[in-house]
Design a protein around this motif. Sequence first.
Motif, PDB file in Angstrom:
ATOM      1  N   SER A   1       0.916  -0.934  -0.092  1.00 29.62           N
ATOM      2  CA  SER A   1       0.153  -0.038   0.047  1.00 29.62           C
ATOM      3  C   SER A   1       0.633   1.830   0.137  1.00 29.62           C
ATOM      4  O   SER A   1       1.726   1.462   0.889  1.00 29.62           O
ATOM      5  CB  SER A   1      -1.195  -0.182   1.698  1.00 29.62           C
ATOM      6  OG  SER A   1      -1.501   1.347   1.888  1.00 29.62           O
ATOM      7  N   PRO A   2       0.709   2.378  -0.790  1.00 28.82           N
ATOM      8  CA  PRO A   2       1.431   3.184  -1.080  1.00 28.82           C
ATOM      9  C   PRO A   2       1.434   3.977   0.042  1.00 28.82           C
ATOM     10  O   PRO A   2       2.148   4.862   0.748  1.00 28.82           O
ATOM     11  CB  PRO A   2       1.071   3.841  -2.262  1.00 28.82           C
ATOM     12  CG  PRO A   2       0.011   2.650  -3.442  1.00 28.82           C
ATOM     13  CD  PRO A   2      -0.561   2.226  -2.160  1.00 28.82           C
ATOM     14  N   GLY A   3       0.214   4.128   0.557  1.00 28.62           N
ATOM     15  CA  GLY A   3       0.462   5.033   2.106  1.00 28.62           C
ATOM     16  C   GLY A   3       1.002   4.282   3.621  1.00 28.62           C
ATOM     17  O   GLY A   3       1.285   4.623   4.038  1.00 28.62           O
ATOM     18  N   VAL A   4       1.116   2.894   3.407  1.00 29.76           N
ATOM     19  CA  VAL A   4       1.444   2.421   4.480  1.00 29.76           C
ATOM     20  C   VAL A   4       3.394   2.551   4.443  1.00 29.76           C
ATOM     21  O   VAL A   4       3.635   2.720   5.278  1.00 29.76           O
ATOM     22  CB  VAL A   4       1.012   0.664   4.806  1.00 29.76           C
ATOM     23  CG1 VAL A   4       2.320  -0.456   5.328  1.00 29.76           C
ATOM     24  CG2 VAL A   4      -0.416   0.507   4.747  1.00 29.76           C
ATOM     25  N   ARG A   5       3.513   2.503   3.033  1.00 31.38           N
ATOM     26  CA  ARG A   5       5.150   2.462   2.524  1.00 31.38           C
ATOM     27  C   ARG A   5       4.980   4.723   3.416  1.00 31.38           C
ATOM     28  O   ARG A   5       6.118   4.652   3.528  1.00 31.38           O
ATOM     29  CB  ARG A   5       5.465   2.752   0.679  1.00 31.38           C
ATOM     30  CG  ARG A   5       5.012   1.810   0.680  1.00 31.38           C
ATOM     31  CD  ARG A   5       6.171   1.238  -0.464  1.00 31.38           C
ATOM     32  NE  ARG A   5       5.326   1.671  -1.293  1.00 31.38           N
ATOM     33  CZ  ARG A   5       4.507   1.372  -2.443  1.00 31.38           C
ATOM     34  NH1 ARG A   5       4.336   0.163  -2.335  1.00 31.38           N
ATOM     35  NH2 ARG A   5       4.195   2.207  -3.733  1.00 31.38           N
ATOM     36  N   LEU A   6       4.481   4.882   2.923  1.00 36.93           N
ATOM     37  CA  LEU A   6       4.368   6.212   3.213  1.00 36.93           C
ATOM     38  C   LEU A   6       4.197   7.478   4.796  1.00 36.93           C
ATOM     39  O   LEU A   6       5.398   7.202   5.161  1.00 36.93           O
ATOM     40  CB  LEU A   6       3.625   7.862   2.717  1.00 36.93           C
ATOM     41  CG  LEU A   6       3.034   9.057   3.024  1.00 36.93           C
ATOM     42  CD1 LEU A   6       4.677  10.455   2.788  1.00 36.93           C
ATOM     43  CD2 LEU A   6       1.994   9.634   2.050  1.00 36.93           C
ATOM     44  N   LEU A   7       3.387   6.016   5.411  1.00 33.71           N
ATOM     45  CA  LEU A   7       3.391   6.254   6.849  1.00 33.71           C
ATOM     46  C   LEU A   7       4.886   5.413   7.404  1.00 33.71           C
ATOM     47  O   LEU A   7       5.381   6.283   8.117  1.00 33.71           O
ATOM     48  CB  LEU A   7       2.564   5.602   7.328  1.00 33.71           C
ATOM     49  CG  LEU A   7       0.811   6.490   7.057  1.00 33.71           C
ATOM     50  CD1 LEU A   7      -0.149   5.579   7.462  1.00 33.71           C
ATOM     51  CD2 LEU A   7       1.030   7.616   7.846  1.00 33.71           C
ATOM     52  N   ALA A   8       5.440   4.745   6.511  1.00 31.14           N
ATOM     53  CA  ALA A   8       6.934   4.297   7.493  1.00 31.14           C
ATOM     54  C   ALA A   8       7.376   5.161   6.844  1.00 31.14           C
ATOM     55  O   ALA A   8       8.835   4.576   8.703  1.00 31.14           O
ATOM     56  CB  ALA A   8       6.581   2.842   6.434  1.00 31.14           C
TER      57      ALA A   8
ATOM     58  N   ALA B   1       4.352  16.328   0.613  1.00 31.58           N
ATOM     59  CA  ALA B   1       4.433  16.219  -0.980  1.00 31.58           C
ATOM     60  C   ALA B   1       3.689  15.042  -1.739  1.00 31.58           C
ATOM     61  O   ALA B   1       2.805  14.861  -2.781  1.00 31.58           O
ATOM     62  CB  ALA B   1       5.773  15.992  -1.514  1.00 31.58           C
ATOM     63  N   LEU B   2       3.540  14.109  -0.591  1.00 31.76           N
ATOM     64  CA  LEU B   2       2.725  13.355  -0.859  1.00 31.76           C
ATOM     65  C   LEU B   2       1.250  11.963  -0.059  1.00 31.76           C
ATOM     66  O   LEU B   2       0.693  11.217   0.487  1.00 31.76           O
ATOM     67  CB  LEU B   2       3.352  11.606  -1.160  1.00 31.76           C
ATOM     68  CG  LEU B   2       4.558  11.524  -1.865  1.00 31.76           C
ATOM     69  CD1 LEU B   2       5.670  10.246  -1.451  1.00 31.76           C
ATOM     70  CD2 LEU B   2       4.067  11.486  -3.039  1.00 31.76           C
ATOM     71  N   ARG B   3       0.764  13.576   0.911  1.00 36.52           N
ATOM     72  CA  ARG B   3      -0.236  13.191   1.074  1.00 36.52           C
ATOM     73  C   ARG B   3      -1.661  13.057   0.920  1.00 36.52           C
ATOM     74  O   ARG B   3      -2.524  12.469   1.735  1.00 36.52           O
ATOM     75  CB  ARG B   3      -0.444  14.259   2.175  1.00 36.52           C
ATOM     76  CG  ARG B   3      -1.364  15.843   0.880  1.00 36.52           C
ATOM     77  CD  ARG B   3      -1.411  17.210   1.913  1.00 36.52           C
ATOM     78  NE  ARG B   3      -1.510  18.193   0.791  1.00 36.52           N
ATOM     79  CZ  ARG B   3      -1.195  19.073   0.262  1.00 36.52           C
ATOM     80  NH1 ARG B   3       0.835  18.801   0.094  1.00 36.52           N
ATOM     81  NH2 ARG B   3      -1.223  19.631  -1.169  1.00 36.52           N
ATOM     82  N   HIS B   4      -1.725  12.672  -0.115  1.00 31.70           N
ATOM     83  CA  HIS B   4      -2.927  12.175  -1.710  1.00 31.70           C
ATOM     84  C   HIS B   4      -3.092  10.498  -0.920  1.00 31.70           C
ATOM     85  O   HIS B   4      -3.557  10.014  -0.592  1.00 31.70           O
ATOM     86  CB  HIS B   4      -2.588  12.825  -2.628  1.00 31.70           C
ATOM     87  CG  HIS B   4      -1.635  11.764  -3.357  1.00 31.70           C
ATOM     88  ND1 HIS B   4      -0.679  12.869  -3.424  1.00 31.70           N
ATOM     89  CD2 HIS B   4      -1.310  11.254  -4.239  1.00 31.70           C
ATOM     90  CE1 HIS B   4       0.434  12.010  -4.072  1.00 31.70           C
ATOM     91  NE2 HIS B   4      -0.552  11.220  -4.595  1.00 31.70           N
ATOM     92  N   LEU B   5      -2.354  10.255  -0.692  1.00 32.47           N
ATOM     93  CA  LEU B   5      -1.366   8.676  -0.480  1.00 32.47           C
ATOM     94  C   LEU B   5      -2.353   8.375   1.000  1.00 32.47           C
ATOM     95  O   LEU B   5      -2.747   6.735   1.016  1.00 32.47           O
ATOM     96  CB  LEU B   5      -0.569   8.628  -0.759  1.00 32.47           C
ATOM     97  CG  LEU B   5       0.712   8.641  -1.808  1.00 32.47           C
ATOM     98  CD1 LEU B   5       2.021   8.045  -1.528  1.00 32.47           C
ATOM     99  CD2 LEU B   5      -0.323   7.908  -2.932  1.00 32.47           C
ATOM    100  N   LEU B   6      -2.899   9.288   1.972  1.00 32.01           N
ATOM    101  CA  LEU B   6      -3.477   9.381   2.839  1.00 32.01           C
ATOM    102  C   LEU B   6      -4.914   8.789   2.853  1.00 32.01           C
ATOM    103  O   LEU B   6      -4.807   8.888   4.612  1.00 32.01           O
ATOM    104  CB  LEU B   6      -2.977   9.804   4.400  1.00 32.01           C
ATOM    105  CG  LEU B   6      -1.044  10.002   4.198  1.00 32.01           C
ATOM    106  CD1 LEU B   6      -0.846  10.879   5.408  1.00 32.01           C
ATOM    107  CD2 LEU B   6      -0.475   8.446   4.748  1.00 32.01           C
ATOM    108  N   ILE B   7      -5.397   8.639   2.179  1.00 29.69           N
ATOM    109  CA  ILE B   7      -7.394   8.350   1.680  1.00 29.69           C
ATOM    110  C   ILE B   7      -7.578   7.254   2.323  1.00 29.69           C
ATOM    111  O   ILE B   7      -6.251   6.212   1.354  1.00 29.69           O
ATOM    112  CB  ILE B   7      -8.150   9.707   0.840  1.00 29.69           C
ATOM    113  CG1 ILE B   7      -6.865  10.582   1.022  1.00 29.69           C
ATOM    114  CG2 ILE B   7      -8.852   8.790   0.443  1.00 29.69           C
ATOM    115  CD1 ILE B   7      -7.364  11.580  -0.460  1.00 29.69           C
TER     116      ILE B   7
END
Length: 416
Positions: free
Chosen positions: A210-217, A383-389
């Motif tokens: 999941s891109p959102g999980v990668r961003l949070l990591a 920069a990548l906050r849209h991935l957290l939806i």
Amino acid sequence: MLRTPGAWTFLAPAFAARLPYAMLSLGIVLLVLDTHGSYGTAGSVAAVSAVAQAFVGPQTGRLADRYGQAAVLVPSVVVHAVSVGALIALALGHAPVWSLFLAAAPAGASVPQVGAMVRARWVAKLSAEGASPAKLNTAFAFESVTDEFTFVIGPVLAGAIATSVTPSAGLIAEAALTVVGGLAFAAQRATAPARHPHQPGARRVSALSSPGVRLLAGAFLGVGTVFGAMQVSVTAFTESVGQPGANGTVYGIFAGGSMLAGVLYGMVAWRRAARHRMLASYALLVLGCSTLWAMPNLVALSVAGLVCGLAIAPTLITGYTLVETLVAEGAKTEAFTWLTGAIGLGLAIGSTVAGRLIDGHGPSAGFLVPLAGAGLGLVALVALRHLLIAPGSASPVVASSGERGGSRQLVGAAKG
């Protein structure tokens, strides 16, 4: 949360089992510093342990989702105790640094992922009860406060034992708590989440897909650099002013600020979306880290550390709330463990870089690392906050529709 039926049966042993997580890194630093005389070496050995934990921990989380928590915990605590014992023996024997790395790696890899497992138990229990998303947010706030409380008690305990008894005693206590707490937690099978064995023919992917999980990591990696650099830098700073016994207290004040913020955060019924809260709390973290390097004495450093710590718990609570909505039921423990592992990896990077800077430029230079690590994390989030939806529905590749039914009631927690 404490009035939830059955909660105490897993919370009490979990606290004992997760307390060593806050003791291991500082215990390694104090032991190796005493035996080998270098902050850089001490930080590097602690970093090897943290890196191993960061990469192996999520794999144990996946195994726990598949085979059950007890099946993973029991062998983990045994390996951990043996590895820590070997590390102590090698350090006291003034063995070569490479041999310390060989012992530190399994010691870190076998750290029980109790925090992630407890969060998975909350999700399973509250889903079964049909609880509201707000209650899940409160549960994560409760867990963050517990984590921070361990970071208040753990370093103080490790520092006090190491300085008043012997440097190796801190790690001995850490290993003993891991074994006792880990086995007691594993014995509480009634509250453990259901296993999600692999279904023949089903495609199973990692939560990290999941891109959102990668961003949070990545964001939690930045938080980890704050933890790692603070441990080494505070230790060096207290040594430089002639008060080595104060290192655990100063670091405990830093963690205490986070614990206080976690309590207050969990009491608020938030209306703003969790992704917006994540950006705000992370920005405050960067702001708090920006003053640490300029503090002239222990009192000023303690105050600055307290202010910095106030942003930690809100960031962690919101991150765990967000990640719960980004993966399906059968990957919850793994997802939580990736975030915990990212903190561990960041801790390794922070302690290593801070140790090198301290050896070359003095204790204050180490406090530049939290600012750099948190700053990079903030850039990535913005920069990548849209991935957290959160996705509209959970993926069917990790859980059947029947298994996901209870968790649907909790999806939406990220929207506040």
